[in-house]
Design an enzyme around this catalytic site. Structure first.
Site, PDB file in Angstrom:
ATOM      1  N   GLY A 186      26.755 -20.722  54.325  1.00  0.00           N
ATOM      2  CA  GLY A 186      27.397 -20.269  53.092  1.00  0.00           C
ATOM      3  C   GLY A 186      27.638 -18.776  53.157  1.00  0.00           C
ATOM      4  O   GLY A 186      27.367 -18.120  54.169  1.00  0.00           O
ATOM      5  N   GLY A 204      27.744 -15.175  50.425  1.00  0.00           N
ATOM      6  CA  GLY A 204      27.650 -14.537  49.118  1.00  0.00           C
ATOM      7  C   GLY A 204      28.217 -13.145  49.172  1.00  0.00           C
ATOM      8  O   GLY A 204      28.903 -12.768  50.132  1.00  0.00           O
ATOM      9  N   GLY A 205      27.942 -12.348  48.114  1.00  0.00           N
ATOM     10  CA  GLY A 205      28.455 -10.990  48.064  1.00  0.00           C
ATOM     11  C   GLY A 205      27.900 -10.123  49.175  1.00  0.00           C
ATOM     12  O   GLY A 205      28.528  -9.147  49.589  1.00  0.00           O
ATOM     13  N   PHE A 206      26.716 -10.465  49.693  1.00  0.00           N
ATOM     14  CA  PHE A 206      26.077  -9.681  50.745  1.00  0.00           C
ATOM     15  C   PHE A 206      26.674  -9.974  52.108  1.00  0.00           C
ATOM     16  O   PHE A 206      26.591  -9.178  53.023  1.00  0.00           O
ATOM     17  CB  PHE A 206      24.576  -9.982  50.783  1.00  0.00           C
ATOM     18  CG  PHE A 206      24.289 -11.452  50.918  1.00  0.00           C
ATOM     19  CD1 PHE A 206      24.344 -12.082  52.144  1.00  0.00           C
ATOM     20  CD2 PHE A 206      23.969 -12.214  49.800  1.00  0.00           C
ATOM     21  CE1 PHE A 206      24.087 -13.434  52.267  1.00  0.00           C
ATOM     22  CE2 PHE A 206      23.713 -13.569  49.911  1.00  0.00           C
ATOM     23  CZ  PHE A 206      23.772 -14.186  51.146  1.00  0.00           C
ATOM     24  N   LYS A 256      20.641 -14.073  57.539  1.00  0.00           N
ATOM     25  CA  LYS A 256      21.558 -13.396  56.611  1.00  0.00           C
ATOM     26  C   LYS A 256      22.149 -12.198  57.343  1.00  0.00           C
ATOM     27  O   LYS A 256      21.446 -11.287  57.743  1.00  0.00           O
ATOM     28  CB  LYS A 256      20.821 -12.939  55.351  1.00  0.00           C
ATOM     29  CG  LYS A 256      21.739 -12.246  54.324  1.00  0.00           C
ATOM     30  CD  LYS A 256      20.952 -11.513  53.256  1.00  0.00           C
ATOM     31  CE  LYS A 256      20.230 -12.451  52.339  1.00  0.00           C
ATOM     32  NZ  LYS A 256      19.591 -11.704  51.201  1.00  0.00           N
ATOM     33  N   ASP A 258      17.096 -10.026  39.988  1.00  0.00           N
ATOM     34  CA  ASP A 258      18.302 -10.802  40.305  1.00  0.00           C
ATOM     35  C   ASP A 258      17.974 -12.282  40.442  1.00  0.00           C
ATOM     36  O   ASP A 258      18.425 -12.959  41.373  1.00  0.00           O
ATOM     37  CB  ASP A 258      18.951 -10.276  41.583  1.00  0.00           C
ATOM     38  CG  ASP A 258      20.395 -10.767  41.744  1.00  0.00           C
ATOM     39  OD1 ASP A 258      21.019 -11.106  40.712  1.00  0.00           O
ATOM     40  OD2 ASP A 258      20.895 -10.812  42.876  1.00  0.00           O
TER      41      ASP A 258
END
Length: 646
Positions: free
Chosen positions: A340, A342-344, A361, A462
C-alpha cells in the site's frame, strides 16, 4: 522573577530599536468591514464565524500552495471563508499572520457579515476573507483601497516612468498566469554611482480565472497611476488581488529572488557597522539570559535529556540494516510486493534470508514525514515493547533513502477491515462483533501503555484506523509514531506545539486543531472516533452534516443507539456490551476536554459488566471544507478569547 522578565523585555526592546526596518503594517482601520448588520454574539452564525476563522491558521499551512477555503453552517447561518499567504512564506509566519488577521477581523468587524483584510509584515503577506455569500470563483473589483507613500521619486533617477511602466506590464502578464509574482528591477541615478532597486509584488486569489486576475491587477496599476504618479511606492488592494511596489524589500518576498549587485555608500556602511555591533552584543546578552533560564529548569528535564542521549540513533547499531539486504528482501521494491501507500510513501512486503517476513516503509523524498519524524519513530519504537504496538525490527539509511523495517502484520490495517466493501461482504470472523470488541479493547490497552505504563510517557497524536495493523489473530497493533511526543516528566500530561499542527482531520481533537494544545485527552478523542467507526462500519466523514460522532449522538439521544450498528454484523450480540461501547465512544469525543475519560477508566469500563457509566455530553463541533471533507475543529461555545494560535 518579575525583575528578570523586565530585564529581558528591556533587552529585546533595545535590540529591536537598533534595527531600522521599512515595513507597511496595514492598520485596523484599513480592514474592509462590509454587510453591517446586528447579530447576537451567541447566535449560531457568530459561533460559525468564530469557529471557521479559528480553523484557518492550521489549515492554510497544510496546503502546498498556502491557499485554503471552507464553509460552515446551514442556510442563513452558513459562512464562507478564505485564507492565503504568498508562496515564499515560512509555515509559522503564514500561520501567525492568518491568525492575527482573523482576530483583527473579529475585533474590528464585530457586526459585519462580510469582511476581508490584506495584512503585510516584514516576513510575509496574508489575506483573510469571510462572507455569508459564496464568493469563491467570483471576481470582485470593489471595494478597492489605494495607499501611496508620501515621498516623491527623486528627479535624478533616469527614465523612471518608462522603466516603471515596462516593469508593471511585464509583472501583470506574469502574475496573472501564476497568481503571484515578485521581481526586482534596477534604476540608475545620474547624480551618483548608486543603483536603486524597484521591488514589486503582485498576487491574486487562486480561485479566480487567469483572465480575471489579469483584469484585477491591470485595474490596480491603473488606479495607482491615476492617483499617485510620481510617488515613491504604494499599495492597492481589492478583494481578489493586491499590488505593491517600493524601493526596499518587504513581506519577505525577495529572499529567493536574484538581485543585481548593488554598491553600498560609504556613509551608509559607517552608520550600519556600529549599529550591527551593538545589535550583536545585545543579541548575545539575550542568548546568555535564555541559557540562564534554561539552566534553572535543567533539573526537571534531566530525565528527558538522558533518555534522548540513550536513544541516539547512531548508537542503535544492532537495528541497522544494510540497504542491499532490504533491497533483496523486497525484490528491489517490486510492485508485486507493494502492500500500500500513504502520505509518507509506499510499504513493501519482504522476506529475509532466514525466512522472516517483514514490512518495509520507504519514506518518499517529498513526503510530510521528514528527518525528525523518521528519527522520532526509530528512537521511540526501539524502547517500546507491547503486544498491541507494532514491533520495529530496524532501519536503514543510505543517501536520501530512509527505510523503516517492521514485523510483518498480515491482515493489513483496520480501515480495510471496517470500511472496504470486499471485507464487509465477507461474513466470516472479520465481520463478527466479538472480533470488533477485541480490537476496541486492545487498542485501548496499547494507548494505556503509551500514556501510563511504559518507561516513556507518550502521546501518539495520529491515532486512526490506517495506523492500526491487524495480526493473524486480528489483534490490533498501533503503528506510525512519527508524530508522537514524549512527556517531559511523569507529572506532565499536556503541552502545546510550537510548530505546525499535523495529523488527520476527523481524528484530531478540536483543541489541538484550533490551539495546538495536545494531551492524553487528544489521543482519547481519536480513540473515541475509532470506536464509533468500528461500531458503525463507516468513516467519520460519511455522515452529513456533522460526522460519525453526531450521527451516534443523535441516535443516542433519541434512544435509537443500536440503529448505528454496522448491518454486516449478523450474529447475536450482547445489547448491553454494544450500548457500553457506544457510550464509551461518545464519552471520548465530548467537546469538554475535562469530561473525556482517561484510558485507565476506559479499560475498567470495558472489562466490567456492572459499572454505571457517566452520561455523555455534546460531541465536538465539525467544519466542512468546500472540497467535501468533514473535520472536527472546536467547541461549540467558543469565545473570542479562546481563539489561540497553533
Amino acid at each position: 522573577m518579575r525583575k528578570n522578565k523586565s530585564f529581558l523585555f528591556s533587552i529585546i526592546l533595545c535590540f529591536l530599536l537598533t534595527i531600522k526596518t521599512s515595513v507597511i503594517l496595514v492598520s485596523t482601520q484599513d480592514q474592509q468591514c462590509l454587510g453591517q448588520t446586528s447579530f447576537n454574539t451567541y447566535s449560531t452564525f457568530n459561533k460559525n464565524r468564530l469557529l471557521l476563522l479559528s480553523y484557518l491558521p492550521s489549515n492554510v499551512t497544510a496546503q502546498n500552495n498556502f491557499f485554503y477555503n471552507a464553509s460552515l453552517g446551514q442556510d442563513r447561518d452558513r459562512i464562507y471563508a478564505l485564507a492565503m499567504c504568498i508562496p515564499s512564506t515560512k509555515t509559522n509566519d503564514c500561520s501567525n499572520c492568518v491568525k492575527t488577521t482573523s482576530d483583527g477581523l473579529i475585533k474590528n468587524c464585530p457586526n459585519n457579515t462580510e469582511a476581508f483584510h490584506w495584512l503585510g509584515s516584514q516576513n510575509t503577506l496574508c489575506f483573510v476573507r469571510y462572507s455569508t455569500r459564496s464568493f469563491i470563483g467570483s471576481p470582485d473589483m470593489d471595494p478597492r483601497q489605494i495607499l501611496p507613500n508620501a515621498t516623491d521619486v527623486r528627479s535624478s533617477i533616469t527614465d523612471f516612468e518608462g522603466i516603471w511602466q515596462d516593469l508593471m506590464l511585464r509583472m501583470v502578464d506574469s502574475a496573472s498566469s501564476k497568481y503571484y509574482e515578485a521581481e526586482i528591477t534596477p534604476l540608475t541615478s545620474t547624480s551618483s554611482v548608486d543603483t536603486m532597486m524597484i521591488y514589486t509584488v503582485m498576487q491574486c486569489t487562486s480561485d479566480i480565472s487567469n483572465a480575471d486576475c489579469n483584469t484585477c491587477l491591470r485595474n490596480s496599476v491603473g488606479d495607482y497611476q491615476n492617483c499617485c504618479r510620481g510617488k515613491q511606492g504604494g499599495l492597492v488592494t481589492r478583494p481578489n488581488c493586491i499590488f505593491r511596489w517600493e524601493f526596499y524589500p518587504f513581506y519577505g518576498a525577495f529572499r529567493n529572488t536574484p538581485s543585481p549587485a548593488k554598491k553600498e555608500d560609504s556613509s551608509t556602511v559607517k552608520i550600519v557597522a556600529p549599529t550591527l555591533v551593538v545589535a550583536f552584543l545585545l543579541l548575545l546578552a539575550v542568548v546568555g539570559y535564555v541559557f540562564y533560564l534554561r539552566r534553572r529548569k535543567k533539573k526537571n528535564k534531566d530525565v528527558l535529556r538522558e533518555t534522548y542521549q540513550e536513544l541516539d540513533i547512531d548508537a542503535l547499531s544492532s537495528l541497522k540494516f544494510e540497504f542491499r539486504v532490504v533491497q533483496a528482501a523486497t525484490s528491489d521494491f517490486s510492485e508485486k510486493n507493494k502492500l500500500g501507500e500513504g502520505g509518507f510513501g509506499p510499504v513493501y512486503k519482504g522476506k529475509l534470508q532466514n525466512g522472516q517476513e517483514i514490512a518495509v516503509k520507504r519514506l518518499a523524498l517529498r513526503s510530510g514525514q521528514g528527518e525528525e519524524e523518521f528519527k522520532n519513530e526509530v528512537l521511540l519504537l526501539s524502547k517500546l515493547q507491547h503486544r498491541n504496538l507494532v514491533k520495529l525490527l530496524g532501519f536503514c539509511l543510505k543517501g536520501e533513502e530512509r527505510l523503516l523495517i517492521y514485523e510483518f502484520v498480515p491482515n493489513s490495517s483496520l480501515d480495510h477491515f471496517i470500511f472496504e466493501e470486499v471485507a464487509k461482504q465477507d461474513h466470516t470472523l472479520k465481520a463478527s462483533w466479538s472480533t470488533r470488541f477485541n480490537i476496541i479493547e486492545n487498542i485501548a490497552r496499547g494507548i494505556l501503555y503509551l500514556h501510563e505504563d511504559s518507561r516513556l510517557k507518550i502521546i501518539h497524536r495520529d491515532l486512526k484506523p490506517s495506523n492500526i495493523l491487524l495480526d493473524y489473530q486480528m489483534n490490533p497493533k498501533i503503528s506510525d509514531f512519527g508524530m508522537a511526543r514524549l512527556f517531559e516528566s511523569d507529572d506532565q500530561t499536556q503541552g502545546i506545539t510550537t510548530s505546525r499542527v499535523m495529523g488527520t482531520y476527523g481524528y484530531m481533537a478540536p483543541e489541538y486543531i484550533a490551539q495546538g494544545r495536545f494531551s492524553v485527552k487528544t489521543d482519547v478523542y481519536s480513540y473515541g472516533v475509532m470506536v464509533l467507526e468500528i461500531i458503525c462500519g463507516q468513516k467519520n466523514n460519511t455522515f452529513q452534516p456533522s460526522g460519525v460522532a453526531f450521527h451516534a449522538w443523535t441516535n443516542w439521544r433519541g434512544e435509537r443507539a443500536l440503529d448505528i450498528v454496522d448491518s454486516v454484523i449478523t450474529e447475536n450480540i450482547s445489547r448491553n456490551e454494544m450500548m457500553k461501547c457506544i457510550n464509551i465512544g461518545l464519552l471520548c469525543v465530548q467537546e469538554s476536554v475535562k469530561r473525556r475519560p482517561n484510558m485507565n477508566s476506559v479499560i475498567k469500563w470495558l472489562k466490567s459488566n456492572s459499572v454505571t457509566l457517566p452520561v455523555p455530553s455534546t460531541p465536538a463541533y465539525v467544519v466542512h471544507s468546500d472540497s467535501g471533507e468533514a473535520s472536527h475543529v472546536s467547541q461549540v461555545n467558543v469565545s473570542i478569547t479562546e481563539l489561540e494560535p497553533r
